[in-house]
Each structure stands twice: as C-alpha cells, then as structure tokens.
Scaffold this motif. Structure first.
Motif, short mmCIF file in Angstrom:
data_model
loop_
_atom_site.label_atom_id
_atom_site.label_comp_id
_atom_site.label_asym_id
_atom_site.label_seq_id
_atom_site.Cartn_x
_atom_site.Cartn_y
_atom_site.Cartn_z
N VAL A 1 -2.74 -0.60 -8.17
CA VAL A 1 -3.93 -0.98 -8.06
C VAL A 1 -4.59 0.25 -7.15
O VAL A 1 -4.22 0.26 -6.14
CB VAL A 1 -4.19 -2.47 -7.46
N ILE A 2 -6.11 0.33 -7.61
CA ILE A 2 -6.64 1.22 -6.88
C ILE A 2 -7.63 0.43 -5.91
O ILE A 2 -8.17 -0.41 -6.68
CB ILE A 2 -7.47 2.32 -7.57
N HIS A 3 -7.73 0.51 -4.71
CA HIS A 3 -8.81 0.07 -3.93
C HIS A 3 -9.80 0.95 -3.12
O HIS A 3 -9.66 1.86 -2.47
CB HIS A 3 -7.96 -0.88 -2.65
N VAL A 4 -10.97 1.02 -3.71
CA VAL A 4 -12.00 1.57 -3.30
C VAL A 4 -12.72 0.81 -2.04
O VAL A 4 -13.14 -0.25 -2.38
CB VAL A 4 -13.13 2.09 -4.40
N SER B 1 -2.24 0.94 -4.25
CA SER B 1 -0.99 -0.04 -4.00
C SER B 1 -0.40 -0.50 -5.22
O SER B 1 -0.87 -0.24 -6.30
CB SER B 1 -1.77 -1.36 -3.43
N SER B 2 0.84 -1.04 -5.06
CA SER B 2 1.63 -1.43 -6.21
C SER B 2 2.15 -3.07 -5.96
O SER B 2 2.30 -3.27 -4.79
CB SER B 2 2.59 -0.36 -6.47
N GLU C 1 0.82 -1.21 -0.01
CA GLU C 1 0.11 -0.08 0.09
C GLU C 1 1.12 1.52 -0.04
O GLU C 1 1.73 1.35 0.83
CB GLU C 1 -1.11 -0.07 1.19
N LYS C 2 0.61 2.04 -0.80
CA LYS C 2 1.30 3.32 -1.29
C LYS C 2 0.87 4.60 -0.41
O LYS C 2 1.73 5.35 0.19
CB LYS C 2 1.71 3.71 -2.61
N ALA C 3 -0.52 4.85 -0.59
CA ALA C 3 -1.03 6.02 -0.14
C ALA C 3 -2.55 5.88 -0.09
O ALA C 3 -3.25 5.25 -0.82
CB ALA C 3 -0.58 7.11 -0.97
N GLU C 4 -3.14 6.84 0.91
CA GLU C 4 -4.43 7.14 0.77
C GLU C 4 -4.86 8.26 -0.10
O GLU C 4 -4.18 9.02 0.02
CB GLU C 4 -5.00 7.12 2.20
#
Length: 180
Positions: free
Chosen positions: A159-162, A176-177, A3-6
């Motif tokens: 990847v975007i996680h909603v 995330s990557s 996870e990179k950032a919110e």
C-alpha cells in the motif's frame, strides 16, 4: 500493516510538483484554457500546489477545482452504508477547457474513470489529462497518466501512503505491506 520504506520526503515531493507543473506548461504550450481539478482528498492539495507553482512560473493564476467522485464509484455499495461525501467545488465551466485531473496515487484506474464520468456530467472539455504523484501499476482499465511524479512498482499486498501537510500534518510518501 508494516511500513517498509519512505519513497519520497518533503523535498522529493516538491521537486515532483515542480517538474509536473513545468511539464503541464510545456505540453499545453502555455496555460491558456488549462484548469486543474483535484480529486478528493489528497488530489486537492496537490492540485493547489501545482496551481501555485504554475503561477510562480507563468505569472497567471490557473483555476483549481475540487472533485468528489464518491457517488460515481463502481464499488459504492461496498464502501459503507453511508459513504462520506466531501463535496465538489468547481466554480468555472469545464466546457472547452483543458482539464488536468490531479490525484495522489494511480492504481487500478477506477478512481480516474469515475472522475472522468463526473467531469463529463459537468460539461464537455476539450481534453482531460492526468497528473499523478505516484503511479504504482496494476491497472484494470486502459488509463495512463501524462504527468507522473514517480513510478513505484508494487505488489498487490503493498500500500502506498501519500501524506500532505494540509490533511496529515506531514509531507511524505511511504510504502507498507500487509503482514503475511
């Protein structure tokens, strides 16, 4: 996966929903003949939130349906031997309506293409518009959203996680990557 950032917290998500709702009302000069259809899974709670916000502003309830596009996907054979069908629940006619398709992330455009195919099997709408919480780019089909919560340029290994409270017990969007 790291996870990179919110990207969006709960307040940012709510602001985006509010803005999208106002844009839908404005672009359609009101809400006459407008219906919302959320794409399973996370598009459904987002569509319901938009419907609620429109009701707060206009004082009129906008019908909101649920669309499962599983059987319309062009990658169905690669998903699983027995794909999970979540079900479509649209208890109104789509014919002659202005349909606002709602989903969480717009990426290649293939999900939206499948959703359009599924809707066309149900009737002939006047128009179909697209509302997306996150547009991350990388389109493979000529599809664009009329309403976008946030544009997030990404690389293909991200990847975007909603996450929505109704499914994930939290409201936020993270990126995330894959560990390379």
């Amino acid at each position: 996966m790291i996870e990179k950032a919110e990207i969006m917290d709960e307040q940012a998500m709510q602001r985006a929903i509010t803005r999208i709702s106002h844009e839908i009302i404005e672009k359609n000069k009101g809400i006459e003949e407008v219906v919302l259809i959320g794409i399973q899974r996370r598009g459904v709670p987002l569509a319901k939130r938009i419907a609620q916000k429109i009701k707060e502003v206009e004082g009129i309830e906008v019908p909101a349906g649920i669309l499962d596009i599983t059987l319309y996907r062009d990658d169905l054979s690669t998903l699983a031997e027995h794909p999970v069908i979540n079900g479509t629940e649209i208890d109104f006619s789509v014919t002659g309506k202005k349909i606002i398709l709602v989903d969480d992330v717009l990426y290649t455009g293939r999900t939206v293409r499948a959703a359009i195919d599924a809707i066309m099997d149900l009737g002939r709408p006047t128009m179909i518009q697209l509302a997306i919480l996150i547009d991350r780019g990388h389109r493979e089909l000529p599809i664009r959203a009329e309403y976008v919560g946030k544009n997030v340029p990404t690389s293909k290994n991200e990847v975007i996680h909603v996450k929505v409270k109704e499914i994930d017990e939290i409201n936020n969007v993270t990126i995330s990557s894959y560990d390379n």
